[in-house]
Scaffold this motif. Structure first.
Motif, short mmCIF file in Angstrom:
data_model
loop_
_atom_site.label_atom_id
_atom_site.label_comp_id
_atom_site.label_asym_id
_atom_site.label_seq_id
_atom_site.Cartn_x
_atom_site.Cartn_y
_atom_site.Cartn_z
N THR A 137 0.93 -1.23 0.16
CA THR A 137 -0.03 0.15 0.13
C THR A 137 0.79 1.39 0.13
O THR A 137 1.49 1.32 0.98
N ALA A 167 2.28 4.94 0.57
CA ALA A 167 2.09 5.75 1.78
C ALA A 167 2.68 7.02 1.62
O ALA A 167 3.66 7.53 0.79
N THR A 202 5.59 -1.75 2.66
CA THR A 202 6.06 -2.16 4.03
C THR A 202 6.81 -3.86 4.03
O THR A 202 5.84 -4.23 3.66
N GLY A 210 -0.86 0.29 7.84
CA GLY A 210 -0.81 1.87 7.85
C GLY A 210 -1.73 2.73 8.97
O GLY A 210 -1.33 3.46 9.58
N ASP A 214 1.15 8.40 8.56
CA ASP A 214 2.20 8.95 7.62
C ASP A 214 3.58 8.30 7.58
O ASP A 214 3.81 7.95 8.69
N ARG A 220 5.41 6.18 10.64
CA ARG A 220 5.77 4.95 10.44
C ARG A 220 7.10 4.73 10.51
O ARG A 220 7.61 3.86 11.31
#
Length: 178
Positions: free
Chosen positions: A24, A26, A33, A126, A130, A134
């Protein structure tokens, strides 16, 4: 005393587990990730590049920061070919990984392998966090992991790199000594 040797499994390797990924995008330019199972890059990177090859095209190179990796190979073998591995302490985030393919470059946040499953799942999902948050969370988790490793390993020193940075000849500039 008798000893039994089971030869039915010799020569067979246990099936590899799939790479733990969240692709995903970001904020901050992260394309996903990755949560490796260990810090053994020769074992982890082939799984990652094989998983991403179908999605992002054939991965040809990887760059990482050596801060949290005990050994950095110069290359890894993936499906009968090699993928170059390099490192940079100046251009690469310590909690990041950059993968190169014919389609360009992709940046991935690396969750420390020692992270608890619930915390890793939260980072991978997530949950509206943001990219800087992270990365800060990954830094906190890695600091905790380093402290736990220090306690359990009897105060082992920091990991060292056996490779050289991308573009480096491995030689020091004239007049400098090791």
């Amino acid at each position: 005393m008798s000893v039994t040797i089971d030869r039915t499994t010799s020569g067979r390797r246990a099936p590899s587990l799939p790479a733990r990924l969240s692709l995903t995008p970001a904020p901050g330019g992260l394309d996903g990730t990755w949560w490796p199972r260990s810090r053994a890059l020769t074992r982890e990177l082939p799984l990652l590049t094989a998983a991403l090859g179908d999605l992002w095209g054939r991965i040809t190179g990887i760059t990482l920061n050596p801060a949290y990796w005990p050994v950095i190979p110069r290359w890894v073998s993936v499906a009968g070919r090699t993928v170059d591995v390099g490192w940079s302490t100046e251009e690469q985030d310590p909690h990041g990984l950059t993968l190169f393919s014919a389609d360009g470059r992709r940046d991935v946040l690396v969750i420390p392998p020692e992270t608890r499953a619930d915390a890793a799942a939260q980072l991978m999902a997530g949950d509206g966090i943001d990219a800087p948050a992270r990365e800060a969370a990954a830094e906190r988790l890695d600091a905790r992991s380093r402290e736990e490793a220090w306690e359990t390993d009897g105060g082992a020193g920091p990991p060292s790199s056996l490779s050289r940075p991308i573009g480096s000849t491995g030689r020091l500039p004239a007049g400098q000594r090791r």
